[in-house]
Design a protein around this motif. Structure first.
Motif, short mmCIF file in Angstrom:
data_model
loop_
_atom_site.label_atom_id
_atom_site.label_comp_id
_atom_site.label_asym_id
_atom_site.label_seq_id
_atom_site.Cartn_x
_atom_site.Cartn_y
_atom_site.Cartn_z
N ALA A 91 2.07 -10.48 1.81
CA ALA A 91 1.01 -11.30 1.22
C ALA A 91 -0.09 -10.42 0.64
O ALA A 91 -0.60 -10.69 -0.46
CB ALA A 91 0.44 -12.25 2.27
N LEU A 92 -0.49 -9.39 1.34
CA LEU A 92 -1.53 -8.50 0.83
C LEU A 92 -1.05 -7.79 -0.42
O LEU A 92 -1.79 -7.69 -1.41
CB LEU A 92 -1.90 -7.48 1.91
N ASN A 93 0.17 -7.30 -0.40
CA ASN A 93 0.72 -6.61 -1.58
C ASN A 93 0.79 -7.55 -2.77
O ASN A 93 0.46 -7.17 -3.90
CB ASN A 93 2.10 -6.06 -1.25
N ALA A 94 1.24 -8.78 -2.54
CA ALA A 94 1.36 -9.76 -3.63
C ALA A 94 0.00 -10.07 -4.24
O ALA A 94 -0.09 -10.37 -5.44
CB ALA A 94 2.02 -11.03 -3.12
N ALA A 95 -1.05 -10.00 -3.43
CA ALA A 95 -2.40 -10.27 -3.94
C ALA A 95 -2.98 -9.10 -4.70
O ALA A 95 -4.05 -9.22 -5.31
CB ALA A 95 -3.32 -10.65 -2.77
N GLY A 96 -2.30 -7.94 -4.64
CA GLY A 96 -2.79 -6.76 -5.34
C GLY A 96 -3.55 -5.77 -4.49
O GLY A 96 -4.20 -4.85 -5.01
N VAL A 97 -3.46 -5.93 -3.16
CA VAL A 97 -4.13 -5.01 -2.25
C VAL A 97 -3.27 -3.75 -2.08
O VAL A 97 -2.06 -3.84 -1.91
CB VAL A 97 -4.36 -5.66 -0.87
N VAL A 98 -3.90 -2.59 -2.12
CA VAL A 98 -3.19 -1.33 -1.86
C VAL A 98 -3.07 -1.19 -0.34
O VAL A 98 -4.07 -1.15 0.38
CB VAL A 98 -3.94 -0.12 -2.44
N ILE A 99 -1.83 -1.14 0.16
CA ILE A 99 -1.60 -1.08 1.60
C ILE A 99 -0.93 0.24 1.99
O ILE A 99 -0.21 0.84 1.19
CB ILE A 99 -0.73 -2.26 2.09
N ALA A 100 -1.20 0.68 3.21
CA ALA A 100 -0.50 1.81 3.81
C ALA A 100 -0.01 1.35 5.17
O ALA A 100 -0.76 0.74 5.94
CB ALA A 100 -1.42 3.02 3.95
N ILE A 101 1.25 1.64 5.47
CA ILE A 101 1.87 1.17 6.70
C ILE A 101 1.75 2.23 7.79
O ILE A 101 2.03 3.41 7.57
CB ILE A 101 3.34 0.79 6.45
N LYS A 102 1.34 1.78 8.99
CA LYS A 102 1.12 2.67 10.11
C LYS A 102 2.36 2.77 11.00
O LYS A 102 3.24 1.92 10.96
CB LYS A 102 -0.05 2.18 10.96
N GLY A 103 2.38 3.82 11.83
CA GLY A 103 3.40 3.95 12.85
C GLY A 103 3.01 3.18 14.09
O GLY A 103 2.04 2.42 14.11
N LEU B 35 -5.00 -14.18 5.16
CA LEU B 35 -5.81 -15.37 4.94
C LEU B 35 -6.88 -15.14 3.88
O LEU B 35 -7.33 -16.10 3.22
CB LEU B 35 -6.49 -15.80 6.24
N VAL B 36 -7.30 -13.90 3.70
CA VAL B 36 -8.37 -13.58 2.74
C VAL B 36 -7.90 -12.47 1.79
O VAL B 36 -8.70 -11.65 1.33
CB VAL B 36 -9.67 -13.16 3.47
N ALA B 37 -6.60 -12.46 1.51
CA ALA B 37 -6.02 -11.38 0.69
C ALA B 37 -6.68 -11.30 -0.68
O ALA B 37 -6.92 -10.20 -1.20
CB ALA B 37 -4.52 -11.60 0.54
N GLY B 38 -6.99 -12.45 -1.29
CA GLY B 38 -7.61 -12.44 -2.60
C GLY B 38 -8.98 -11.79 -2.58
O GLY B 38 -9.34 -11.06 -3.51
N GLU B 39 -9.75 -12.03 -1.53
CA GLU B 39 -11.07 -11.44 -1.42
C GLU B 39 -10.99 -9.92 -1.22
O GLU B 39 -11.79 -9.16 -1.76
CB GLU B 39 -11.84 -12.08 -0.26
N ILE B 40 -10.01 -9.48 -0.43
CA ILE B 40 -9.83 -8.04 -0.22
C ILE B 40 -9.45 -7.37 -1.53
O ILE B 40 -9.98 -6.30 -1.88
CB ILE B 40 -8.74 -7.79 0.85
N ALA B 41 -8.53 -7.99 -2.27
CA ALA B 41 -8.11 -7.43 -3.56
C ALA B 41 -9.26 -7.38 -4.55
O ALA B 41 -9.45 -6.39 -5.26
CB ALA B 41 -6.94 -8.24 -4.12
N ALA B 42 -10.05 -8.46 -4.59
CA ALA B 42 -11.18 -8.51 -5.53
C ALA B 42 -12.22 -7.44 -5.23
O ALA B 42 -12.88 -6.93 -6.13
CB ALA B 42 -11.83 -9.90 -5.49
#
Length: 453
Positions: A333-345, A297-304
């Motif tokens: 959605a986060l990846n598309a916004a440019g956020v660096v993500i790491a996936i957890k187990g 919902l706030v992916a753009g703000e996280i990326a910025a």
């Protein structure tokens, strides 16, 4: 009878211990003929060369003379996976307190809690994780906002604001994370790589019951840390007002207050994410979001804000009011916004750390590009925690952490045929497989002597 029973288990215990330690010395190795996923690119019919525990080249062509060759034709070669927000080597059974070194409840030692002292290289969780391609992990302390793995460190009733002596009980901070490798007797790569703290509902509970209280208390805590850092001599002379944290905690928080150590913030609600981003701006601190179930919902703000996210991509149920908008497209959605993500187990990435590849595959099925999913379990975790180029990627100079897969590494049926950590090939064995083999045949020694009497 008890002695006989114990002795009957000795062979399998010894075999399990040997499976944990693995070979002692790195070899110079060339892995040839496979499809190589470097973490940032794909090389067909590639060759990965490892010398003295490091990758020295990744490309095409034959193996250099004199090297041991691992034939990967028809297979896929990847960097070792990196588990984040993990409990590996820090717990055996979460509900058995004596085997769980991920949580601390002393109100005089919160931020300064360093779990690296309790890590166990012979933990039964490590070889199981290796069979899922995991070769490194970021081990984090557990707190009331943690989910699974080490379990909740406290009952909610334990969180009631200031405790004895004025110290916060148990404190806004859960302690410091460490990076480990999953091979050898010396598994610690680096301690104190990040601080951890719960926000949202869990953080509000810590602070006394309301989100607003936690943010005010957090800002006041950082002000005290900065005052202490400027006036250590006065503190030593007892010439300062009373501070709410112990000296050890104040010292541990100086790198956070100065923006040198990242703070892993467990938070899920979109509104809470916005407030945490604002707090980070105002205080000049570096944060990493953990959870972020409503992050899309706030992916753009996280990326910025250039903030990374550690996420569980299959979270899709409104388990509480913090996750009303949880959905399985969050990672995409986060990846598309440019956020660096790491996936957890799953379950805290301890007993089910191997599930990170399954979760990455699920994220792909809900819109995350395959290449981005591979990065989210290799390159990105290393980058997020300051190890860019040191592991999680097949490139010259990186650690010789390599996995050879029978097929697509994100497919559950694919299995590793070789796992190397720092150039040392690891045994494809674990206690669960030893137990399976022991009892499957029903032959001599399958049951302890006591069962035959």
């Amino acid at each position: 009878m008890h002695i006989k029973t114990l002795l009957a288990g000795a062979p399998i215990a010894l075999a399990a211990a040997l499976a944990l330690t693995g070979p002692a010395l790195a070899q110079d190795v060339a892995i040839t003929g496979g499809q190589v996923l470097t973490g940032t690119s794909v090389i067909e019919n590639g060759t990965v060369v490892i010398r003295n525990g490091k990758v020295v080249s990744v490309g095409t062509g034959g193996a250099p003379a004199g090297l041991r060759v691992i034939d990967a034709r028809g297979k896929i070669v990847t960097p070792g996976f990196v588990a984040v927000d993990s409990g590996l080597a820090g717990t055996e059974v979460g509900s058995v307190r004596g085997s769980n070194d991920l949580a601390n409840s002393a109100n005089t030692l919160t931020a300064a809690f360093d779990l690296s002292y309790g890590l166990d290289p012979w933990s039964f969780t490590l070889p199981v994780a290796r069979l899922g391609g995991v070769t490194r992990a970021v081990v984090t302390p557990r707190h009331v906002g943690s989910r699974g793995g080490g379990g909740h460190s406290h009952d909610d009733s334990d969180f009631a604001g200031a405790g004895d002596g004025g110290y916060q009980t148990p404190g806004l901070f859960a302690g410091q994370a460490a990076v480990i490798k999953l091979g050898g007797a010396d598994i610690l790569v680096k301690s104190k790589v990040a601080m951890t703290a719960p926000f949202g509902e869990a953080g509000a509970t810590v602070a006394g019951g309301a989100r607003g209280a936690e943010f005010v208390l957090f800002k006041e805590t950082l002000a005290e840390v900065r005052a202490y850092a400027r006036n250590k001599a006065a503190y030593d002379r007892a010439d300062m007002r009373a501070l709410s944290l112990s000296r050890a905690d104040l010292e541990a928080l100086i790198p956070v207050a100065e923006g040198r150590m990242p703070l892993i913030v467990t938070v899920n609600r979109a509104a809470d994410i916005q407030q945490v981003l604002r707090l980070a701006r105002e205080e000049g601190i570096k944060i990493i979001l953990d959870g972020a179930a409503e992050g899309w919902l706030v992916a753009g703000e996280i990326a910025a804000a250039n903030v990374a996210v550690l996420l569980h991509p299959i979270t899709n149920l409104p388990a509480n009011f913090e996750m009303r908008a949880a959905r399985m497209q969050n990672a995409a959605a986060l990846n598309a916004a440019g956020v660096v993500i790491a996936i957890k187990g799953n379950e805290g990435s301890a007993h089910r750390a191997r599930d990170i590849r399954y979760n990455a595959g699920n994220a792909v099925s809900h819109g995350l590009p395959f290449a981005a999913a591979i990065q989210a379990i290799t390159v990105n975790p290393a980058r997020i925690f300051g190890f860019d180029g040191q592991f999680g990627e097949l490139k010259a100079g990186a650690a010789g952490d390599v996995v050879v897969w029978s097929g697509d590494p994100l497919e559950p049926l694919s299995q590793p045929s070789a796992v190397l950590i720092d150039g040392v090939e690891q045994p494809l064995q674990a206690r669960n497989l030893l137990l399976r083999d022991r009892y499957r045949t029903g032959g001599e020694g399958a049951m302890p002597p006591a069962y035959g009497n």
